[in-house]
Design an enzyme around this catalytic site. Structure first.
Site, PDB file in Angstrom:
ATOM      1  CG  ASP B  67      14.690   8.749  22.017  1.00  0.00           C
ATOM      2  OD1 ASP B  67      14.539   7.508  22.017  1.00  0.00           O
ATOM      3  OD2 ASP B  67      13.866   9.524  22.537  1.00  0.00           O
ATOM      4  CG  HIS B 269      12.622  12.115  27.130  1.00  0.00           C
ATOM      5  ND1 HIS B 269      11.339  11.930  26.694  1.00  0.00           N
ATOM      6  CD2 HIS B 269      13.366  11.209  26.466  1.00  0.00           C
ATOM      7  CE1 HIS B 269      11.316  10.934  25.818  1.00  0.00           C
ATOM      8  NE2 HIS B 269      12.534  10.486  25.664  1.00  0.00           N
TER       9      HIS B 269
END
EC number: 3.1.26.11
Lengths: 307, 307
Positions: B67, B269
């Site tokens: 990611d 995040h």
């Protein structure tokens, strides 16, 4: 339940645009889910389209240019992250094996899902042979410069039972299944054969023809396809560019569909140079009399009912 | 023109959501463009945000989980495709070098752009020292399990000229620049020093603290930051999960901002488990008195004016 449907995930050639992600095509075929050419961002397009990692049973990559495969790491890692517990078959041109190695292990992750590789070699290759649902997938080498394969899924031909003939022969209920399975049935001392009470029923065919110049393999893949997904990167005006870069024009895609007797043609893999893609559709429709659509991200196209 | 601004490209932890792409943060700093942690789909998010491959001068990767880096192949190939003719500096943890090799050459492309690699080693590393505009970038090792580095950009401290003192000393026009360059100026037989007519002006600081548990390095990176981008994956209620997986809670991010004297805190995040992220914002605001925002994809946050 029999669902045979194409889910369009992305339709852009080379670079994504505001409205078009890089390539990505998901074919639902009864219980199977075949992901073709996952470009970058396929993982998120799947989410938008309601496709999960668990739905994927096979991945077929035509070639190792980025717009056709950079979504592979994300998809492969999601198989493990989401705990997909069936093996996923991955077909790709054998000459791209070093890239597939890098894509499969592109970043740190904990691998639990099983991915079975099928590197393709030669002009024609058998990719899969399934009994449930019954189909086979073959690949043929296209003409793109970088080695590329197109794919074709074929359901075996079968027979359609004719109700009036069955009634005339006095066959009904569980006897119909029995007749289908053994090919004959004795009724009141007379043997009735399957052929007497049914007609041939061609199996459905799906074809996926991506980056290529016009070539015999493209026609062979598309032969009698119920649904043909075909790249149409350029217009006829840019035919020289198409030839130079190993691509098709919309008119050439239509020619493949026409000469191979395809029924539904889905044009895709558009160059970003065209603001208005209706030119491509018009070009194709002038040549191809069947149903012809411009692929749009996140839309679905049903495989038409059997002939 | 001096533009110092953060362009948020993606904000999702682990998997993308409908509204949040994988990570991606682009810092405009006068003529420099620093791309942090390009997750999958960054190439397209850049398009949506109006950032081009030509704008990128540096890429800083915190660690090699997907990611934070699966968008690297697409970005790197775009540098070549778009003919970017300045070198791009790429910093990443040296322990992730094998992944960076795979990401850089993940699929077939024609490489023309120059990417200069800076593998980071040790607890602290100098990433860049620039004179025009003047800044340095340092990296510090965080605590995430997989080796991860946070980044800090520092403008050197300077001096702010005091107009009333300059006027009193009879200095104006080109003499001001002369005084700034040589540190003194003789005016009518008297030597005027820079210190007499100016006050200290702290340089601006930007800090990027991604996947980590609370650790000294996180505080050191954030020290006196004008703008701090900090991961806030979990809520305090899930603090055990945060500790287990090497992440921060929103409250811990706020503690870092508070104790290090940061001015603006950008939380990002986010775990997809939270439908409503306002809980994270509330947690952080209870602790941090400065400006605190939840990062949203495709929004921009200005670096606040110098203190």
């Amino acid at each position: 339940m029999s669902v045979r449907e194409l889910v369009v995930l992305g339709t852009a050639s080379q670079v994504p645009t505001r409205y078009r992600n890089h390539n990505g095509y998901f074919l639902l075929w009864d219980g199977e889910g075949i992901l073709f050419d996952p470009g970058e961002g396929t993982q998120r397009q799947m989410l938008h389209a309601g496709v999960t990692a668990h739905d994927i049973t096979r991945i077929c990559v035509t070639h190792l240019h980025g717009d056709h495969c950079l979504g592979l790491p994300g998809v492969i890692q999601r198989l493990s992250l989401d705990g997909v517990d069936h093996p996923v078959q991955l077909a790709y041109p054998a000459s791209g094996e070093r890239f597939v190695r890098r894509l499969r292990y592109a970043s740190a992750f904990y691998e639990v899902a099983e991915v079975v590789e099928h590197p393709l070699r030669g002009a024609e290759a058998l990719v899969a042979e399934s009994t449930k649902p019954p189909f086979r997938i073959v690949a043929r080498r296209l003409d793109h410069g970088l080695e590329a394969y197109g794919y074709r899924l074929e359901e075996p031909d079968g027979r359609r039972m004719l109700p009036e003939r069955l009634a005339a022969a006095g066959i009904n209920g569980p006897d119909v299944g029995r007749l289908q399975r053994q090919g004959w049935l004795d009724v009141d001392g007379r043997r009735v054969t399957l052929e007497e009470v049914s007609a041939p029923r061609p199996g459905q065919r799906f074809a996926f023809v991506m980056d290529t110049r016009l070539c015999d393999a493209a026609f062979a893949l598309a032969e009698g396809a119920d649904l043909l997904v075909c790249e149409a990167t350029f217009t006829t005006r840019d035919a020289a560019l198409a030839a130079e870069h190993g691509h098709l024009t919309a008119a050439q895609a239509a020619r493949i569909a026409t000469e191979s007797g395809a029924r539904v043609l889905v044009l895709t893999h558009f160059s970003q140079r065209y603001r208005d893609l209706s030119v491509l559709l018009e070009e194709a429709r002038e040549i191809f009399a069947g149903e012809c659509v411009l692929a749009r991200d996140l839309t679905r196209v049903r495989v038409p009912p059997r002939r």
